[in-house]
Every structure is written in C-alpha cells, then in structure tokens.
Design a protein around this motif. Sequence first.
Motif, PDB file in Angstrom:
ATOM      1  N   LEU A   1       0.678  -1.216  -0.318  1.00 54.04           N
ATOM      2  CA  LEU A   1       0.002  -0.038  -0.121  1.00 54.04           C
ATOM      3  C   LEU A   1       0.884   1.312  -0.070  1.00 54.04           C
ATOM      4  CD1 LEU A   1      -2.898  -1.039   2.683  1.00 54.04           C
ATOM      5  CD2 LEU A   1      -3.094  -0.963   0.042  1.00 54.04           C
ATOM      6  N   ALA A   2       2.013   1.156   0.820  1.00 54.62           N
ATOM      7  CA  ALA A   2       2.790   2.429   0.744  1.00 54.62           C
ATOM      8  C   ALA A   2       3.522   2.826  -0.467  1.00 54.62           C
ATOM      9  CB  ALA A   2       3.945   2.123   1.970  1.00 54.62           C
ATOM     10  N   ASP A   3       3.560   1.827  -1.352  1.00 49.24           N
ATOM     11  CA  ASP A   3       4.420   2.064  -2.776  1.00 49.24           C
ATOM     12  C   ASP A   3       3.024   2.655  -3.878  1.00 49.24           C
ATOM     13  OD1 ASP A   3       6.673   1.304  -2.143  1.00 49.24           O
ATOM     14  OD2 ASP A   3       6.477  -0.850  -2.548  1.00 49.24           O
TER      15      ASP A   3
ATOM     16  N   ARG B   1       1.674   7.783   2.039  1.00 43.55           N
ATOM     17  CA  ARG B   1       1.958   7.600   3.270  1.00 43.55           C
ATOM     18  C   ARG B   1       1.620   8.104   4.684  1.00 43.55           C
ATOM     19  NH1 ARG B   1       6.463   7.395  -0.334  1.00 43.55           N
ATOM     20  NH2 ARG B   1       5.794   9.471  -0.977  1.00 43.55           N
ATOM     21  N   VAL B   2       1.292   9.574   4.431  1.00 44.11           N
ATOM     22  CA  VAL B   2       0.696  10.118   5.467  1.00 44.11           C
ATOM     23  C   VAL B   2      -0.637   9.668   5.991  1.00 44.11           C
ATOM     24  CG1 VAL B   2      -0.394  12.461   6.089  1.00 44.11           C
ATOM     25  CG2 VAL B   2       1.818  12.585   4.877  1.00 44.11           C
ATOM     26  N   MET B   3      -1.477   9.222   4.859  1.00 44.64           N
ATOM     27  CA  MET B   3      -2.886   8.779   5.297  1.00 44.64           C
ATOM     28  C   MET B   3      -2.432   7.448   6.073  1.00 44.64           C
ATOM     29  SD  MET B   3      -5.903   8.902   5.057  1.00 44.64           S
ATOM     30  CE  MET B   3      -6.319  10.244   3.948  1.00 44.64           C
TER      31      MET B   3
ATOM     32  N   LYS C   1       2.895  16.594   5.725  1.00 50.72           N
ATOM     33  CA  LYS C   1       3.047  16.736   4.436  1.00 50.72           C
ATOM     34  C   LYS C   1       3.488  15.564   3.604  1.00 50.72           C
ATOM     35  CE  LYS C   1       4.843  20.020   0.818  1.00 50.72           C
ATOM     36  NZ  LYS C   1       5.704  21.050   0.647  1.00 50.72           N
ATOM     37  N   GLU C   2       2.629  15.077   2.570  1.00 51.70           N
ATOM     38  CA  GLU C   2       2.982  13.916   1.834  1.00 51.70           C
ATOM     39  C   GLU C   2       4.331  14.430   0.890  1.00 51.70           C
ATOM     40  OE1 GLU C   2       2.916  10.267   0.036  1.00 51.70           O
ATOM     41  OE2 GLU C   2       2.019  11.001   2.030  1.00 51.70           O
ATOM     42  N   PRO C   3       5.504  13.825   0.808  1.00 55.76           N
ATOM     43  CA  PRO C   3       6.556  13.900   0.100  1.00 55.76           C
ATOM     44  C   PRO C   3       6.269  13.640  -1.293  1.00 55.76           C
ATOM     45  CG  PRO C   3       6.865  12.144   1.643  1.00 55.76           C
ATOM     46  CD  PRO C   3       5.712  12.620   1.903  1.00 55.76           C
TER      47      PRO C   3
ATOM     48  N   GLN D   1       9.667   0.750  -2.405  1.00 50.24           N
ATOM     49  CA  GLN D   1      10.567   0.885  -1.246  1.00 50.24           C
ATOM     50  C   GLN D   1       9.933   0.370  -0.135  1.00 50.24           C
ATOM     51  OE1 GLN D   1      13.491   2.165  -0.398  1.00 50.24           O
ATOM     52  NE2 GLN D   1      13.781   2.588  -2.531  1.00 50.24           N
ATOM     53  N   GLY D   2       8.461   0.602   0.022  1.00 50.72           N
ATOM     54  CA  GLY D   2       7.217  -0.092   0.821  1.00 50.72           C
ATOM     55  C   GLY D   2       7.567  -1.768   0.883  1.00 50.72           C
TER      56      GLY D   2
END
Length: 475
Positions: free
Chosen positions: A81-83, A87-89, A205-207, A393-394
């Motif tokens: 999911l992170a990919d 990521r903030v959510m 803040k979402e990067p 990455q995730g």
Amino acid sequence: MDKNNVTSEHKVKFSFILKKSWPNVLTYSSYAFSLSVLFINILIVSNIIWPAEPFHSSEIGLLLGTSTYMMAVSGILFGILADKFSRVMLLACTEMIFGIGFLMNGFIPDSLGNTTFILFWICSLIRSFSTGGFWPIISSYVNDSVEIDERSQFFGIINALFQLFQIVGMLISAFLFQNYFWRPYFIAVGMVYIVISIIILLKAKEPKRGAARNELKDSLSNENVKYNYKLTKETIKSTIIAPTNIIAFGEGIFTTLILAIPDFLLTAYLQSPPYNIAPFTSAIFMILFGLPGGVIGAIVFAKLSDKLDNKNIKNRVYMIGFSIFTLFFVFILLFNFPLPPLTVDEGKNVLIFLSFPIMWIMGLLIFIVRSVLSLWNINQPPILQEINLPEAQGTISSANQFLELIGSGTGPIIAGSVLLAFNGNYQLTAGVTLVIGIIGGAMWLLSIIWINNDVNRVSNILKQRGIELNEANKN
C-alpha cells in the motif's frame, strides 16, 4: 573551524531532518514507548487473566508469538500500500488502529480466565496489525523526504529516540502495572496515540515520490511533474531480484537470530541461580550502560556512516559486518563471564550488585553491544533504499521485515530447544545458536561483490526516467 559553529551547524541539520520527518519519528517513538509493556509485565498480565494461578506460560507465549507473526504478515500488506497510496494517510491510519487497540484493552474485564485471555489476545493482534505497517511506511516516506547523505543521521536519530522511549515506557508501565493501574495505562496511552494520528493526518505533508533521488531532483522540482512509475515484471527482475536484495532477505533471518537468542537466553541466565539478578536490577543496569551505549552509538555512528557512504556504499556493508561479528564475540564473553553468585536478596539490591568491579566490566560490554548494534540499524535501511526504485520501497522494506520477524520469533524457540537438549548448559547453547546467527554477517560481506552494480543499475534507470519526465514536461 570554530567549535561553536560546528555545534550550531549540527543542531541546524538535526532540526532540519526532524522537520522533514517528524511524523515518522512521532509514530516510531510511540511504538517504542509501549513495545515492552507485555514483556516486562508478563507475570502480572498472567495474574490479571488468571488470578491466584501459576504462570500460564504456554498461553502467554502464544499471545506474544502470534502477535509477532501478525506484524510480519501485515507488514507485507502495508508495504504494498505504501508504494501506491499516501504515506501520511497510512501512517495516520496505522497509528489510529494502534491507539484503538490500547483503548479497547483498558475496558477488558479481568479475572475471567480464558474469556479475558481471548480479549487480551484480540487487542494484541489489533495492535500488532498496525505496528507491522510502521516500518515499511516510514521507509517509503523517508526515501522521498530525506536526502541520501542524511539517511544514516535520520536512522541514528530515530534509533536513539527509540531506545530512550522504550526504556522510559518500560519503567512507567512496570510501575503502573505493579500498582494495578493497568486500565488507566491502556486507556491513557490509547487516547494519546489516537490524538497523534489526528495530528499526523492534519499537519503532515506527503512527500513527492522520488523527490529525494539525485537523478530525479531536477525533473521533479516542477510541481506539475509527478513520478507515476509502477513496478513491472522487467523492473522486478532487474532490481528486486538482484543479488544484494536476495542476500539482505536471507541475512535478515540469521541476524535477528543473533539478536533474539541472547536477549532470551541472557535474561534467563542472569536471573537464574546462582546469579539471581532481579528484573528491576537488570532494568537499572540497562539504563546505566545500555541506554547511553545505544544513544551515543546511534548519534556518533550515524554521521560517520553518511561520510563513508559518500566514498563508497561498500563501507556501509563493512560497518554492518563489523557490527554483527562484534556482537557475536561480546555475547560469547558475556555468557562466559566469571560473575559472582548472589542470593535472591542481593540480586534485588542494586548497590550490592554494583559493588562488584566485575559488574562494571560487564556494563562496559553491554555499552559496546548497544553501541555497535546501532551500526546495523542505521546502515541496512539506506542500503536497501539505494538499491531499489522509489515505487518499491514499501514492498522491499516489508519483505525484509517479514523475514526478520520470522527470525525474531524463531530465535527463542531454537534457543529453548537447544538449551533443553544440552541439559541447561547456557554457555554451550549460546555458542551453538550464535554460530547460526553469525551467518548473517558473512552473507552481508558476500554482497560486496554485487552491491555497486546493483546501485548503478537503479541509478541508470532513474537517470533515464529523469530524461523522460523532462521531455513529458516540455510537451
């Protein structure tokens, strides 16, 4: 150069890193604060569930073991999911679930035997489901928000704070549980974590994905340009199924064995006759020697790691290998140390315990263990980030975490079986099991053959994508 200017520069950089990554630090520190609540209060928890009965080791072991496996499995889900999503959510959601798991635990009825146990178990599984997602999400977030030459410093900061909050949380929970304030603990901690999740959701803040990679900086500096690449069969074959990744996956099982086994064996060894070192004495001992070692090691080695990485990424591998082999030899020394026999009362008395000079030498060894452990913690994540694409990455982090958690859960099982086979001989058991764990260090050193090629392969792919993004922007 003026020392005051150097100190000021370090403070500014420290603040800058925290400013970019505070949601990760906040989430991971909350995890550290409550990590040891069940372990340090294991007998009290058993008594809450089954009052006036002997310790239910098999049931509590099942609760702890299945929680570890839940973390391993959920990590895979959140890594994928992170990919793909914010990521903030995801951080806010996992922290919210984490808090709900604690809050629910505060309202469980006690003294109902198996009914109370099942409810404790459910709450533990809920918390483990959320914590399994923390590290993969953090790894993905950091890959896009922290510069490559600052990565070790970030991981040094987060590991130093982790050890600090773990010790503080351990002492607070032990005090509250001992005085039967376990309900207020669970409720208060749960509410704080829910508030943290809301703060992350509203303020973080979402990067931009890929923005911290040097190859993509120019292309992604334009707000209208986004990195929308996804994993394909070709990129999976060329990057994920690469030698260094494969080695890192296999190494994770063995290295966590070398960490899990001594924690399990050493605690039982020191608290058993003839040494009889009480848990509270052990906690004070860790505060005096282990905590400074962990914090100082993380801060000192972080800056050094980033400097050496700028010369060659192989230096990170050398530092990981040094860490694992040092841990092996120091643990062997600890299990063969000529400790003085203590009565039960002497083991509870911290002053008597510290009056023996040999205990201060053992404290130095504990300091070394916690210091060099930082080398592994702060160098492995940047390596995995450099040899993998932003969209992986995730997934990579969660796969690595899955195998490490399997190793952590398996370590005590192997150690217990070998200890039984050797009729309670701790020294022989430690030697045999640590030899299994040291394979991880050898595997990392083997990666030196391929690591530069794997880094260059990813770098070349990203350079080509940078050109594609620039052309798309012109059109």
